[in-house]
Design a protein around this motif. Sequence first.
Motif, PDB file in Angstrom:
ATOM      1  N   VAL A 151       0.825  -1.216   0.000  1.00  0.00           N
ATOM      2  CA  VAL A 151       0.000   0.000   0.000  1.00  0.00           C
ATOM      3  C   VAL A 151       0.856   1.261   0.000  1.00  0.00           C
ATOM      4  O   VAL A 151       0.561   2.229  -0.704  1.00  0.00           O
ATOM      5  CB  VAL A 151      -0.937   0.008   1.227  1.00  0.00           C
ATOM      6  CG1 VAL A 151      -1.671   1.333   1.356  1.00  0.00           C
ATOM      7  CG2 VAL A 151      -1.921  -1.148   1.152  1.00  0.00           C
ATOM      8  N   THR A 152       1.934   1.237   0.764  1.00  0.00           N
ATOM      9  CA  THR A 152       2.721   2.461   0.971  1.00  0.00           C
ATOM     10  C   THR A 152       3.881   2.638   0.003  1.00  0.00           C
ATOM     11  O   THR A 152       4.245   3.770  -0.325  1.00  0.00           O
ATOM     12  CB  THR A 152       3.272   2.499   2.410  1.00  0.00           C
ATOM     13  OG1 THR A 152       4.105   1.338   2.625  1.00  0.00           O
ATOM     14  CG2 THR A 152       2.134   2.490   3.427  1.00  0.00           C
ATOM     15  N   GLU A 153       4.462   1.534  -0.489  1.00  0.00           N
ATOM     16  CA  GLU A 153       5.608   1.647  -1.392  1.00  0.00           C
ATOM     17  C   GLU A 153       5.136   1.975  -2.813  1.00  0.00           C
ATOM     18  O   GLU A 153       4.058   1.575  -3.233  1.00  0.00           O
ATOM     19  CB  GLU A 153       6.412   0.351  -1.409  1.00  0.00           C
ATOM     20  CG  GLU A 153       7.019  -0.015  -0.068  1.00  0.00           C
ATOM     21  CD  GLU A 153       8.133   0.919   0.348  1.00  0.00           C
ATOM     22  OE1 GLU A 153       8.763   1.523  -0.547  1.00  0.00           O
ATOM     23  OE2 GLU A 153       8.383   1.042   1.554  1.00  0.00           O
ATOM     24  N   LYS A 154       5.974   2.708  -3.539  1.00  0.00           N
ATOM     25  CA  LYS A 154       5.651   3.118  -4.908  1.00  0.00           C
ATOM     26  C   LYS A 154       6.393   2.229  -5.910  1.00  0.00           C
ATOM     27  O   LYS A 154       7.530   1.812  -5.679  1.00  0.00           O
ATOM     28  CB  LYS A 154       6.033   4.579  -5.132  1.00  0.00           C
ATOM     29  CG  LYS A 154       5.520   5.546  -4.078  1.00  0.00           C
ATOM     30  CD  LYS A 154       4.016   5.586  -4.074  1.00  0.00           C
ATOM     31  CE  LYS A 154       3.503   6.799  -3.375  1.00  0.00           C
ATOM     32  NZ  LYS A 154       2.979   6.812  -2.159  1.00  0.00           N
ATOM     33  N   PHE A 155       5.727   1.989  -7.056  1.00  0.00           N
ATOM     34  CA  PHE A 155       6.325   1.088  -8.055  1.00  0.00           C
ATOM     35  C   PHE A 155       5.624   1.271  -9.395  1.00  0.00           C
ATOM     36  O   PHE A 155       4.396   1.342  -9.469  1.00  0.00           O
ATOM     37  CB  PHE A 155       6.177  -0.370  -7.606  1.00  0.00           C
ATOM     38  CG  PHE A 155       7.011  -1.357  -8.373  1.00  0.00           C
ATOM     39  CD1 PHE A 155       8.250  -1.757  -7.889  1.00  0.00           C
ATOM     40  CD2 PHE A 155       6.566  -1.890  -9.568  1.00  0.00           C
ATOM     41  CE1 PHE A 155       9.022  -2.664  -8.584  1.00  0.00           C
ATOM     42  CE2 PHE A 155       7.328  -2.802 -10.279  1.00  0.00           C
ATOM     43  CZ  PHE A 155       8.560  -3.204  -9.783  1.00  0.00           C
ATOM     44  N   CYS A 156       6.421   1.331 -10.457  1.00  0.00           N
ATOM     45  CA  CYS A 156       5.870   1.359 -11.816  1.00  0.00           C
ATOM     46  C   CYS A 156       6.971   0.905 -12.763  1.00  0.00           C
ATOM     47  O   CYS A 156       8.003   1.571 -12.897  1.00  0.00           O
ATOM     48  CB  CYS A 156       5.400   2.774 -12.181  1.00  0.00           C
ATOM     49  SG  CYS A 156       4.652   2.877 -13.828  1.00  0.00           S
ATOM     50  N   CYS A 157       6.785  -0.233 -13.395  1.00  0.00           N
ATOM     51  CA  CYS A 157       7.825  -0.792 -14.262  1.00  0.00           C
ATOM     52  C   CYS A 157       8.316   0.243 -15.269  1.00  0.00           C
ATOM     53  O   CYS A 157       7.522   0.954 -15.884  1.00  0.00           O
ATOM     54  CB  CYS A 157       7.298  -2.012 -15.009  1.00  0.00           C
ATOM     55  SG  CYS A 157       7.251  -3.510 -14.020  1.00  0.00           S
ATOM     56  N   ASP A 158       9.634   0.304 -15.432  1.00  0.00           N
ATOM     57  CA  ASP A 158      10.250   1.200 -16.410  1.00  0.00           C
ATOM     58  C   ASP A 158      11.001   0.320 -17.404  1.00  0.00           C
ATOM     59  O   ASP A 158      12.224   0.182 -17.348  1.00  0.00           O
ATOM     60  CB  ASP A 158      11.195   2.176 -15.698  1.00  0.00           C
ATOM     61  CG  ASP A 158      11.577   3.352 -16.589  1.00  0.00           C
ATOM     62  OD1 ASP A 158      11.429   3.225 -17.818  1.00  0.00           O
ATOM     63  OD2 ASP A 158      12.024   4.383 -16.059  1.00  0.00           O
ATOM     64  N   TYR A 159      10.239  -0.264 -18.321  1.00  0.00           N
ATOM     65  CA  TYR A 159      10.777  -1.266 -19.244  1.00  0.00           C
ATOM     66  C   TYR A 159      11.892  -0.710 -20.117  1.00  0.00           C
ATOM     67  O   TYR A 159      12.835  -1.424 -20.469  1.00  0.00           O
ATOM     68  CB  TYR A 159       9.648  -1.820 -20.112  1.00  0.00           C
ATOM     69  CG  TYR A 159      10.057  -2.903 -21.074  1.00  0.00           C
ATOM     70  CD1 TYR A 159      10.473  -4.151 -20.615  1.00  0.00           C
ATOM     71  CD2 TYR A 159      10.026  -2.686 -22.455  1.00  0.00           C
ATOM     72  CE1 TYR A 159      10.846  -5.144 -21.504  1.00  0.00           C
ATOM     73  CE2 TYR A 159      10.398  -3.669 -23.343  1.00  0.00           C
ATOM     74  CZ  TYR A 159      10.801  -4.898 -22.873  1.00  0.00           C
ATOM     75  OH  TYR A 159      11.171  -5.876 -23.760  1.00  0.00           O
ATOM     76  N   GLU A 160      11.804   0.560 -20.464  1.00  0.00           N
ATOM     77  CA  GLU A 160      12.834   1.169 -21.307  1.00  0.00           C
ATOM     78  C   GLU A 160      14.204   1.133 -20.632  1.00  0.00           C
ATOM     79  O   GLU A 160      15.233   1.115 -21.304  1.00  0.00           O
ATOM     80  CB  GLU A 160      12.450   2.612 -21.644  1.00  0.00           C
ATOM     81  CG  GLU A 160      11.254   2.731 -22.583  1.00  0.00           C
ATOM     82  CD  GLU A 160      11.501   2.056 -23.927  1.00  0.00           C
ATOM     83  OE1 GLU A 160      12.593   2.257 -24.487  1.00  0.00           O
ATOM     84  OE2 GLU A 160      10.614   1.321 -24.392  1.00  0.00           O
ATOM     85  N   LYS A 161      14.211   1.134 -19.293  1.00  0.00           N
ATOM     86  CA  LYS A 161      15.478   1.127 -18.561  1.00  0.00           C
ATOM     87  C   LYS A 161      15.902  -0.278 -18.135  1.00  0.00           C
ATOM     88  O   LYS A 161      17.068  -0.644 -18.246  1.00  0.00           O
ATOM     89  CB  LYS A 161      15.374   2.045 -17.343  1.00  0.00           C
ATOM     90  CG  LYS A 161      15.308   3.517 -17.706  1.00  0.00           C
ATOM     91  CD  LYS A 161      15.359   4.390 -16.467  1.00  0.00           C
ATOM     92  CE  LYS A 161      15.365   5.864 -16.845  1.00  0.00           C
ATOM     93  NZ  LYS A 161      15.411   6.740 -15.653  1.00  0.00           N
ATOM     94  N   CYS A 162      14.957  -1.073 -17.642  1.00  0.00           N
ATOM     95  CA  CYS A 162      15.351  -2.402 -17.136  1.00  0.00           C
ATOM     96  C   CYS A 162      15.417  -3.445 -18.244  1.00  0.00           C
ATOM     97  O   CYS A 162      16.078  -4.466 -18.112  1.00  0.00           O
ATOM     98  CB  CYS A 162      14.392  -2.855 -16.033  1.00  0.00           C
ATOM     99  SG  CYS A 162      12.805  -3.497 -16.626  1.00  0.00           S
TER     100      CYS A 162
END
Length: 209
Positions: A21-32
Amino acid sequence: MDQHLPPVIQIGDVLVSMDIVTEKFCCDYEKCKGQCCIDGDSGAPVTMDEIALMEESLDEVWHDLSPQAQSVIDRQGVAYVAKDGDLAASIVGCRDCVFTCYDGDYCLCALERAYRQGKTHFKKPISCSLYPIREVHLSDGTIGLNYHKWDICKDAVAKGEKEDIPVYKFLKEPLSERFGKDWYNALVQAVDMLKTLSSDILNAATEEE
């Protein structure tokens, strides 16, 4: 984590870690570039039903797989029993998932690509879709959902923080697929209620000071 929030939220028979709930996350496919599919010492957790669906999809994805991956599948199948005793998707040399394929430097899932092209009816194991959430089955029949922190996902964390996207909102679709839309809506309502309660407690404490 806000000290006024509980460590776990229970929605039905599912225990949700507050980090989700508290941690932020959004895949950044261009970088990883899909690094989570090729790093790690074990394959993605799978179920018996998923193994059957993976096997059904083999003909459509076979020529997208590397010769090494084909050899592993020929030898042990699409899955194996991992060190922890759970079933996992087969991997090549303790690294790549057997279903990885490449577009230049970018790693793709052959299963998901075939699904999106309308060639199969199975996208990929739900554990892949749910990452960075990991599912744990507890002895009392409940399911625990934990946030798995991995250094290779640092760009996803940075993007999530920049765009203010909590883990549970980033994973709305797979969470709804796994537990149902009603369950997800109940989670959102519980989170909103807790945030309001936490804010009220904080405001009351500030006024007392």
